[in-house]
Design a protein around this motif. Structure first.
Motif, mmCIF file in Angstrom:
data_model
loop_
_atom_site.group_PDB
_atom_site.id
_atom_site.type_symbol
_atom_site.label_atom_id
_atom_site.label_comp_id
_atom_site.label_asym_id
_atom_site.label_seq_id
_atom_site.Cartn_x
_atom_site.Cartn_y
_atom_site.Cartn_z
ATOM 1 N N GLN A 145 41.162 53.309 37.769
ATOM 2 C CA GLN A 145 41.342 53.840 39.117
ATOM 3 C C GLN A 145 40.358 54.963 39.402
ATOM 4 N N ARG A 175 33.383 54.029 44.969
ATOM 5 C CA ARG A 175 33.484 53.424 46.298
ATOM 6 C C ARG A 175 32.756 54.192 47.399
ATOM 7 N N ASN A 231 39.734 40.953 44.170
ATOM 8 C CA ASN A 231 40.858 41.778 44.606
ATOM 9 C C ASN A 231 40.389 43.211 44.786
ATOM 10 N N GLN A 232 40.581 43.726 45.975
ATOM 11 C CA GLN A 232 40.202 45.112 46.262
ATOM 12 C C GLN A 232 41.387 46.023 45.966
ATOM 13 N N LYS A 278 43.904 49.067 46.092
ATOM 14 C CA LYS A 278 44.409 50.128 46.967
ATOM 15 C C LYS A 278 45.272 51.089 46.170
ATOM 16 N N ASN A 279 46.295 50.555 45.511
ATOM 17 C CA ASN A 279 47.095 51.350 44.587
ATOM 18 C C ASN A 279 47.704 50.401 43.562
ATOM 19 N N VAL A 320 49.557 47.532 45.321
ATOM 20 C CA VAL A 320 48.924 46.785 46.424
ATOM 21 C C VAL A 320 47.464 46.508 46.098
ATOM 22 N N GLN A 321 47.104 45.227 46.175
ATOM 23 C CA GLN A 321 45.698 44.806 46.043
ATOM 24 C C GLN A 321 45.428 43.768 47.128
ATOM 25 N N TYR A 322 44.253 43.834 47.722
ATOM 26 C CA TYR A 322 43.889 42.905 48.788
ATOM 27 C C TYR A 322 42.850 41.908 48.278
ATOM 28 N N ASP A 332 36.644 47.187 41.137
ATOM 29 C CA ASP A 332 37.805 46.908 41.996
ATOM 30 C C ASP A 332 38.728 45.898 41.328
ATOM 31 N N SER A 388 42.488 46.555 39.929
ATOM 32 C CA SER A 388 43.551 45.737 40.520
ATOM 33 C C SER A 388 44.335 44.987 39.445
#
Length: 287
Positions: free
Chosen positions: A36, A43, A173-174, A176-177, A180-182, A232, A236
């Motif tokens: 992280q 980023r 996968n991006q 976030k925390n 949560v991954q996008y 990322d 993730s």
């Protein structure tokens, strides 16, 4: 109702599983902190470098260049980032589904799609499909180093310059925390120009000329873009695994509680039956 021996074995089995999932959760939490920190620090630099490059590229009179858009797009490479191991919830299934959907859309538009897997789980998924796989770079996640990622980026850039592929997209996968991954699709090549309304109004002073700067910055920016995708995806993965193991541990605790309650009920019923048998036997002897 299951007998006492079976219930004891199930309770022991659940307890062993809970210890494993709890240990894996702690390991992932420790790895997540480092991963992280790496992506959070990388980023802003990567995004700003990309923004400057796009704004600089948009101001040039000619768009011709080694990394510019092709007149006709026939061959497309999808670089799919997954993990080498499982037990991380929907991390791999989400990225594989998005990659397949993207590949199907390009194929339906008449494009020839190739897959480059960066991770064993993506390779295991796509080798069962009809899309040609051009390699598996899962070793990158064994020990993440910029030099290793740089070599991959240079190879992709060479393949684009040599017209082996007309477009290259990154699917990863991006982070976030931890929870949560996008899953996103990001165009790697050709270099995109921002929309006119997104072009920055900052007046840069260039030394040397714009054209020369673009040729120097594009390779650096592309390598950073790949490196950011790797970081990322790595963060993730650890976040998804930590969350999955946390849920698994909670489920094991609940199952253990239920089994213990069932065991106590069965044990109480067994004791009651024994007492009844003793009383009945005593009554029969007295009679």
């Amino acid at each position: 109702m299951a007998n006492l021996k079976e219930l004891r074995k199930r309770i022991q089995s659940v307890s062993s599983t809970m210890q494993i999932t709890s240990a894996m959760k702690m390991v992932s939490a420790a790895k997540l902190k480092k991963a992280q920190d790496s992506i959070i620090q990388m980023r802003p630099y990567a995004n700003k470098l990309k923004e400057i490059l796009q704004n600089l590229n948009a101001t040039l009179e000619s768009s011709e260049g080694a990394y510019s858009s092709r007149a006709e797009v026939k061959n497309i490479l999808l670089v799919v980032f997954s993990s080498n191991r499982g037990l991380c919830g929907a991390f791999n299934s989400n990225i594989n589904k998005l990659a397949r959907k993207t590949a199907d859309e390009f194929a339906a538009a008449g494009k020839k799609v190739f897959i480059l897997c960066v991770g064993k789980k993506a390779y295991d998924y796509f080798k069962r499909l009809d899309y040609p796989i051009v390699g598996n770079e899962g070793h990158i996640f064994d020990q993440i180093k910029y030099a290793t990622v740089e070599a991959l980026a240079e190879r992709l850039m060479d393949q684009f310059r040599n017209s082996e592929y007309d477009e290259i997209h990154l699917i990863y996968n991006q982070f976030k925390n931890a929870a949560v991954q996008y899953s996103i699709v990001e165009q790697f090549l050709p270099v995109q120009k921002p929309e006119l309304k997104e072009v920055s109004s900052i007046d840069y002073i260039y030394e040397p000329q714009k054209e020369e700067l673009v040729q120097l910055l594009i390779p650096k920016s592309l390598k950073i873009q790949i490196y950011k995708a790797v970081l990322d995806s790595n963060a993730s993965e650890h976040g998804a695994r930590m969350t999955a193991m946390h849920k698994a541990t909670d489920n094991a605790k609940e199952l253990q509680r239920t089994l213990k309650l069932e065991y106590n009920k069965a044990r109480q019923a067994s004791i009651t039956n024994e007492i009844l048998e003793i009383v009945s036997g005593a009554a029969a002897l007295n009679g």
